[in-house]
Design a protein around this motif. Structure first.
Motif, PDB file in Angstrom:
ATOM      1  N   LEU A 178      13.026 -38.197   8.713  1.00  0.00           N
ATOM      2  CA  LEU A 178      13.809 -39.042   9.772  1.00  0.00           C
ATOM      3  C   LEU A 178      13.281 -40.376   9.983  1.00  0.00           C
ATOM      4  O   LEU A 178      12.159 -40.455  10.430  1.00  0.00           O
ATOM      5  CB  LEU A 178      13.717 -38.180  11.225  1.00  0.00           C
ATOM      6  N   ASP A 179      13.884 -41.295   9.594  1.00  0.00           N
ATOM      7  CA  ASP A 179      13.594 -42.631   9.503  1.00  0.00           C
ATOM      8  C   ASP A 179      14.162 -43.191  10.798  1.00  0.00           C
ATOM      9  O   ASP A 179      15.378 -43.154  11.010  1.00  0.00           O
ATOM     10  CB  ASP A 179      13.980 -43.589   8.374  1.00  0.00           C
TER      11      ASP A 179
ATOM     12  N   SER B 211      12.769 -43.058  14.009  1.00  0.00           N
ATOM     13  CA  SER B 211      12.628 -42.158  15.411  1.00  0.00           C
ATOM     14  C   SER B 211      12.903 -42.663  16.619  1.00  0.00           C
ATOM     15  O   SER B 211      13.365 -42.121  17.656  1.00  0.00           O
ATOM     16  CB  SER B 211      11.338 -41.493  15.073  1.00  0.00           C
TER      17      SER B 211
ATOM     18  N   GLU C  31       6.374 -37.807   4.974  1.00  0.00           N
ATOM     19  CA  GLU C  31       5.829 -38.413   6.184  1.00  0.00           C
ATOM     20  C   GLU C  31       5.208 -37.664   7.190  1.00  0.00           C
ATOM     21  O   GLU C  31       4.193 -37.994   7.684  1.00  0.00           O
ATOM     22  CB  GLU C  31       6.698 -39.332   6.686  1.00  0.00           C
ATOM     23  N   GLU C  32       5.764 -36.370   7.464  1.00  0.00           N
ATOM     24  CA  GLU C  32       5.272 -35.464   8.383  1.00  0.00           C
ATOM     25  C   GLU C  32       4.147 -34.757   8.013  1.00  0.00           C
ATOM     26  O   GLU C  32       3.625 -33.743   8.907  1.00  0.00           O
ATOM     27  CB  GLU C  32       6.407 -34.822   9.070  1.00  0.00           C
TER      28      GLU C  32
ATOM     29  N   ASP D 278      10.913 -39.369   3.641  1.00  0.00           N
ATOM     30  CA  ASP D 278      10.707 -39.686   5.277  1.00  0.00           C
ATOM     31  C   ASP D 278      11.692 -38.652   5.691  1.00  0.00           C
ATOM     32  O   ASP D 278      13.148 -39.120   5.721  1.00  0.00           O
ATOM     33  CB  ASP D 278      10.930 -41.167   5.455  1.00  0.00           C
TER      34      ASP D 278
HETATM   35 MN    MN Z   1      10.114 -40.857   9.948  1.00  0.00          MN
END
Ligand code: MN
Ligand code: AHG
Ligand code: MN
Length: 328
Positions: A114-115, A117, A90-91, A112
């Motif tokens: 870190l879901d 955030s 995602e980043e 992802d």
């Molecule tokens: Mn994320």
């Protein structure tokens, strides 16, 4: 007697001799990365304080934000594995090619890091979701996008890690759904939820009701019926704002999680490849269902890495009621 993730993987190899060893080695990358990430998550508030101190450190050390840290950690942990050819996140705007000339590189991993955030700074549950795909036949190593633009049905393994009141890893490689709880005193994931099956009917529905006035009418109608008790029982509501946490509760307790399309997000907010696909894979393996309201999530042919989708996911009873309601 307890079973660690590594022991479980060895047992699975005996039970299913065909399952590729590289895939298991890849999953051990999730284990390592998530241990590193969870140790930072557990100190998130403290890291912020230390970060402010570090600003006046003459060495100029800067604390990284947690989502950037999670992304870099996952990229490092998977990048080390020879069997990985492509990493997408995602980043990162584009997929990253790793081991481009290696014939061993047969897998793509999409995540992802870190879901949820918006929940980091308030110490509420967040997570990591991941999806593993095999390199498509005749796909050149440089054709990184086509490694990952595959329907979710093609996933060979998927899962998530939840950084909640405990750290929990849930995964499947087509062998049912298994959950492991991290024991910080010994630094290992221990099998705590073997062969998870979603309850056929649950207690909770989960949707951001602040958008009720702007959701398409089919969703509003369904929620109205749920609230009136027309689906055979009265439900309670829960919405955490971390998809992975809302899904984990739905997996264990049953019910339904819905994130529809809205005027701001006409194609839905959640991302197909690394948010919806992994949890849809887990849901189906656990006897549940996942749809974009038109077709199963796992059947959608993606066209873009960061493609979004509406998502309705849950147990059999709630999902059948949803499908009936939108067809009326
Ligand atoms: Mn994320
Ligand atoms: P991310 O933190 O990876 O951008 O994902 C956040 C997502 C998802 O976890 C959650 O269900 C949703 O955003 C919440 O959005 P709203 O605040 O619009 O409800
Ligand atoms: Mn997310």
């Amino acid at each position: 007697m307890f079973t660690t993730f590594q022991q479980h993987i060895v047992q699975e190899q005996t039970r299913r001799p065909g399952s590729p060893v590289e895939l298991q080695w890849l999953l051990s990358g999730v284990i390592l990365a998530s241990k590193l990430i969870q140790s930072q998550v557990r100190r998130a508030g403290l890291i912020d304080i230390l970060g402010a101190v570090n600003e006046i450190n003459p060495q100029g050390e800067v604390q990284q934000k947690l989502d950037v840290y999670a992304n870099e950690t996952l990229i490092k942990c998977f990048g080390l594995r020879e069997s990985v050819g492509v990493i997408a996140s995602e980043e990162n705007e584009f997929p990253i090619a790793v081991h481009p000339n290696s014939p061993e590189a047969q897998y793509a991993i999409v995540f992802d890091p870190l879901d949820g955030s918006s929940n980091i700074d308030v110490a509420v549950t967040i997570g990591t979701t991941f999806s593993i795909l095999r390199r498509p036949e005749n796909c050149d190593t440089s054709d990184t996008l086509n490694w990952v633009l595959q329907p979710g049905r093609q996933q060979v393994a998927a899962g998530y890690v939840l950084y909640g009141s405990s750290t929990v890893l849930v995964y499947s490689m087509g062998n049912g759904v298994h959950g492991f709880t991290f024991d910080p005193s010994i630094g290992s994931y221990i099998l705590s939820h073997e062969n998870i099956k979603m309850p056929e009917q649950g207690t909770y529905y989960s949707i951001n009701e602040a958008y009720n006035e702007i959701f398409p009418s089919k969703y509003v109608e369904y929620i109205k019926r749920v609230r009136k008790g027309e689906l055979g029982k009265f439900y309670s509501s829960r919405f955490i704002g971390s998809m992975v946490a809302d899904f984990h509760r739905t997996l264990l307790r049953g019910g339904i999680f819905i994130y529809p399309e809205t005027p701001n997000y006409p194609n839905g907010r959640l991302r197909l490849l690394y948010e919806a696909n992994p949890i849809a894979y887990i849901a189906e393996q656990a006897g549940g269902m996942a749809t974009n309201s038109v077709q199963p999530i796992l059947d959608i042919q993606p066209h873009e890495l960061h493609q979004r989708t509406p998502l309705v996911i849950g147990g059999k009873s709630e999902m059948e009621a949803f499908m009936n309601c939108i067809q009326d």
